[in-house]
Design an enzyme around this catalytic site. Structure first.
Site, PDB file in Angstrom:
ATOM      1  N   HIS A  31      22.539  33.865  69.426  1.00 43.49           N
ATOM      2  CA  HIS A  31      23.798  33.410  70.035  1.00 43.49           C
ATOM      3  C   HIS A  31      25.026  34.047  69.392  1.00 43.49           C
ATOM      4  O   HIS A  31      26.123  33.498  69.451  1.00 43.49           O
ATOM      5  CB  HIS A  31      23.898  31.869  69.985  1.00 43.49           C
ATOM      6  CG  HIS A  31      22.949  31.193  70.930  1.00 43.49           C
ATOM      7  ND1 HIS A  31      22.497  29.907  70.755  1.00 43.49           N
ATOM      8  CD2 HIS A  31      22.359  31.640  72.074  1.00 43.49           C
ATOM      9  CE1 HIS A  31      21.664  29.586  71.751  1.00 43.49           C
ATOM     10  NE2 HIS A  31      21.563  30.627  72.559  1.00 43.49           N
ATOM     11  N   SER A  60      16.217  21.207  69.588  1.00 45.39           N
ATOM     12  CA  SER A  60      15.774  20.273  70.626  1.00 45.39           C
ATOM     13  C   SER A  60      15.035  21.021  71.733  1.00 45.39           C
ATOM     14  O   SER A  60      14.420  20.405  72.590  1.00 45.39           O
ATOM     15  CB  SER A  60      16.983  19.558  71.226  1.00 45.39           C
ATOM     16  OG  SER A  60      17.824  20.524  71.847  1.00 45.39           O
ATOM     17  N   ASN A  79      10.763  18.890  62.779  1.00 45.41           N
ATOM     18  CA  ASN A  79      11.919  18.202  63.353  1.00 45.41           C
ATOM     19  C   ASN A  79      11.895  16.745  62.893  1.00 45.41           C
ATOM     20  O   ASN A  79      10.832  16.218  62.580  1.00 45.41           O
ATOM     21  CB  ASN A  79      11.869  18.270  64.894  1.00 45.41           C
ATOM     22  CG  ASN A  79      13.227  18.028  65.534  1.00 45.41           C
ATOM     23  OD1 ASN A  79      13.884  17.019  65.275  1.00 45.41           O
ATOM     24  ND2 ASN A  79      13.659  18.947  66.380  1.00 45.41           N
ATOM     25  N   ALA A  83      14.268  19.027  57.652  1.00 44.52           N
ATOM     26  CA  ALA A  83      13.888  20.434  57.463  1.00 44.52           C
ATOM     27  C   ALA A  83      13.830  20.802  55.976  1.00 44.52           C
ATOM     28  O   ALA A  83      12.887  21.455  55.528  1.00 44.52           O
ATOM     29  CB  ALA A  83      14.873  21.334  58.198  1.00 44.52           C
TER      30      ALA A  83
HETATM   31  P1  NAD Z   1      20.396  20.589  69.228  1.00 42.03           P
HETATM   32  O1  NAD Z   1      21.647  19.952  68.698  1.00 42.03           O
HETATM   33  O2  NAD Z   1      20.141  20.542  70.678  1.00 42.03           O
HETATM   34  O3  NAD Z   1      19.138  19.915  68.513  1.00 42.03           O
HETATM   35  C1  NAD Z   1      19.057  19.794  67.130  1.00 42.03           C
HETATM   36  C2  NAD Z   1      17.656  19.340  66.784  1.00 42.03           C
HETATM   37  O4  NAD Z   1      17.553  19.270  65.364  1.00 42.03           O
HETATM   38  C3  NAD Z   1      17.295  17.950  67.325  1.00 42.03           C
HETATM   39  O5  NAD Z   1      16.022  18.017  67.922  1.00 42.03           O
HETATM   40  C4  NAD Z   1      17.289  17.055  66.068  1.00 42.03           C
HETATM   41  O6  NAD Z   1      16.294  16.041  66.146  1.00 42.03           O
HETATM   42  C5  NAD Z   1      16.922  18.066  64.989  1.00 42.03           C
HETATM   43  N1  NAD Z   1      17.400  17.727  63.644  1.00 42.03           N
HETATM   44  C6  NAD Z   1      18.559  17.117  63.281  1.00 42.03           C
HETATM   45  N2  NAD Z   1      18.645  17.028  61.939  1.00 42.03           N
HETATM   46  C7  NAD Z   1      17.523  17.601  61.433  1.00 42.03           C
HETATM   47  C8  NAD Z   1      17.033  17.822  60.107  1.00 42.03           C
HETATM   48  N3  NAD Z   1      17.720  17.442  59.019  1.00 42.03           N
HETATM   49  N4  NAD Z   1      15.833  18.450  59.968  1.00 42.03           N
HETATM   50  C9  NAD Z   1      15.113  18.822  61.057  1.00 42.03           C
HETATM   51  N5  NAD Z   1      15.527  18.643  62.330  1.00 42.03           N
HETATM   52  C10 NAD Z   1      16.716  18.038  62.516  1.00 42.03           C
HETATM   53  O7  NAD Z   1      20.382  22.053  68.645  1.00 42.03           O
HETATM   54  P2  NAD Z   1      19.836  23.398  69.289  1.00 42.03           P
HETATM   55  O8  NAD Z   1      18.497  23.178  69.877  1.00 42.03           O
HETATM   56  O9  NAD Z   1      20.020  24.437  68.254  1.00 42.03           O
HETATM   57  O10 NAD Z   1      20.834  23.682  70.487  1.00 42.03           O
HETATM   58  C11 NAD Z   1      22.220  23.559  70.299  1.00 42.03           C
HETATM   59  C12 NAD Z   1      23.017  24.810  70.572  1.00 42.03           C
HETATM   60  O11 NAD Z   1      24.261  24.672  69.856  1.00 42.03           O
HETATM   61  C13 NAD Z   1      22.407  26.047  70.021  1.00 42.03           C
HETATM   62  O12 NAD Z   1      22.610  27.003  70.987  1.00 42.03           O
HETATM   63  C14 NAD Z   1      23.205  26.401  68.765  1.00 42.03           C
HETATM   64  O13 NAD Z   1      23.587  27.748  68.837  1.00 42.03           O
HETATM   65  C15 NAD Z   1      24.514  25.654  68.908  1.00 42.03           C
HETATM   66  N6  NAD Z   1      24.942  24.990  67.651  1.00 42.03           N
HETATM   67  C16 NAD Z   1      24.923  25.705  66.480  1.00 42.03           C
HETATM   68  C17 NAD Z   1      25.281  25.102  65.280  1.00 42.03           C
HETATM   69  C18 NAD Z   1      25.233  25.933  64.006  1.00 42.03           C
HETATM   70  O14 NAD Z   1      25.453  27.136  64.046  1.00 42.03           O
HETATM   71  N7  NAD Z   1      24.907  25.337  62.852  1.00 42.03           N
HETATM   72  C19 NAD Z   1      25.673  23.753  65.262  1.00 42.03           C
HETATM   73  C20 NAD Z   1      25.711  23.043  66.489  1.00 42.03           C
HETATM   74  C21 NAD Z   1      25.327  23.685  67.676  1.00 42.03           C
END
Ligand code: NAD
Ligand code: ZN
Length: 262
Positions: free
Chosen positions: A119, A188, A212, A231
Site C-alpha cells: 500500500h 482482518s 491474530n 502478535a
Molecule cells: P484491520 O484493521 O482491518 O485488521 C486488523 C487485524 O489485526 C484485526 O483482525 C485484529 O483482530 C488484529 N489485531 C489487532 N491487534 C492485534 C495484535 N496485537 N496482535 C495480532 N493481531 C491483532 O487491518 P488490515 O487488515 O491491515 O486492513 C486495514 C487497512 O488499513 C490496510 O490496508 C492497512 O494498510 C491500513 N492501515 C495501516 C496501518 C499501519 O500502517 N500501521 C494502520 C491502520 C490501517
C-alpha cells in the site's frame, strides 16, 4: 497453543520459501490503532469518508487533517517484538519476504530488509495534477504540503479506489503462488486485493499459519494453523521455537558429520 507453535515452527524450518503477509494489527502494540478494533483515531476519521481517492480529490484539506494526525502517530511509533521477531527470522534465513499492507516502515526499522510495501509509503508525496514527487521530510510544516504548481500533494500511499503499485502487485502475486508457507499476521483480510494473497498461496499448496487476537474470515476456510494471541507474544515464542529446532538440527548434523564443524 504450545503444540501449535511447535507445528508452525516445524513447517517454517522445513519450507524452502516462506512469506509473511502483515496488516495493521501487527503495529497496534506500537501505538498505531488498526481499523477494526474500537479506539480513537478511526472513530473520528471514518476510513471510508477520509480514505478514498475521491475524497482526496474533492477535499484534500479535509483529508490532510487525518493525514497529519496519522503522521504524528507514525513518527512516534517504534517496532515491537513482532516486527523485530520477523526481522530475526529473515536473518536466520527462514523468512524470505514480508508483504505488508502497513505504511509505517516498522518492518524495516525492526531489521527486515526484504519488504514489499503493498500500500505504498508516505515518505514521498506526489502531485495528482503535474506528477512531481517530493520527499515528505523536505515539506514538513503546518498545513497541507503543496506542489510548486500550487496544488495540494498526496502521500504515495494507496487510498481506497486506487490501484496497487504494479511492481508490488506482480512480485507479491508471484511469491504467493510459489511459497511453501505463509504467515498471516494482524490482518482482518477484509481489504482487497491484499486479501487474495492467502487464498492464492493456499491454492498453490502452501501451509497457512495465521496469527491474530481474534478469528478472521480466513480462520475456518484458509488457515491451517491458527495461533491466537497478540502478535508480539506469539512471534516471540515462534522465533524461540524455530531457533531451538535449528540448533537441534545443527547438533544432529555435527554428530553425524563431525568433520564439517566450522
Ligand atoms: P484491520 O484493521 O482491518 O485488521 C486488523 C487485524 O489485526 C484485526 O483482525 C485484529 O483482530 C488484529 N489485531 C489487532 N491487534 C492485534 C495484535 N496485537 N496482535 C495480532 N493481531 C491483532 O487491518 P488490515 O487488515 O491491515 O486492513 C486495514 C487497512 O488499513 C490496510 O490496508 C492497512 O494498510 C491500513 N492501515 C495501516 C496501518 C499501519 O500502517 N500501521 C494502520 C491502520 C490501517
Ligand atoms: Zn503539481
Amino acid at each position: 497453543m504450545h503444540e501449535n507453535i511447535k507445528k508452525a515452527a516445524h513447517i517454517i524450518c522445513q519450507s524452502k520459501q516462506t512469506l509473511a503477509l502483515t496488516g495493521a494489527g501487527i503495529s497496534v502494540e506500537s501505538g498505531i490503532p488498526d481499523f477494526r478494533s474500537p479506539g480513537g483515531l478511526w472513530e473520528r476519521f471514518d476510513p471510508i469518508e477520509y480514505g478514498t481517492i475521491e475524497a482526496f480529490r474533492a477535499e484534500p484539506e479535509k483529508v490532510w487533517l487525518m493525514l497529519q494526525e496519522v503522521s504524528v502517530l507514525l513518527d512516534r511509533a517504534r517496532p515491537n517484538p513482532a516486527h523485530t521477531g520477523l526481522g530475526q527470522l529473515e536473518k536466520m534465513g527462514v523468512l524470505h519476504c514480508i508483504i505488508t499492507q502497513n505504511i509505517d516502515n516498522l518492518h524495516q526499522e525492526g531489521g527486515a530488509t526484504n519488504v514489499i510495501e503493498y500500500h505504498g509509503n508516505p515518505k514521498t508525496l506526489s502531485c495528482l495534477w503535474c506528477s512531481q514527487r517530493y520527499s515528505a521530510d523536505e515539506l514538513k510544516g503546518d498545513g497541507p504540503p503543496k506542489c510548486s504548481c500550487g496544488k495540494i500533494l498526496k502521500p504515495d500511499v494507496v487510498f481506497f479506489g486506487e490501484p496497487i503499485p504494479i511492481k508490488a502487485l506482480q512480485e507479491s502475486h508471484e511469491l504467493a503462488s510459489s511459497c511453501e508457507a505463509l504467515l498471516v499476521l494482524g490482518t482482518s483480510a477484509e481489504v482487497t486485493p491484499a486479501n487474495t494473497i492467502p487464498r492464492m498461496a493456499k491454492i498453490a499448496g502452501a501451509t497457512i499459519i495465521e496469527i491474530n487476537v481474534t478469528p478472521t474470515v480466513l480462520t475456518n476456510y484458509v488457515t491451517d494453523i491458527f495461533l491466537q494471541g497478540k502478535a508480539s507474544e506469539v512471534v516471540t515464542e515462534l522465533v524461540q521455537e524455530v531457533e531451538s529446532m535449528m540448533a537441534q538440527h545443527e547438533k544432529k548434523r555435527l554428530c553425524r558429520d563431525p568433520g564439517k564443524r566450522s
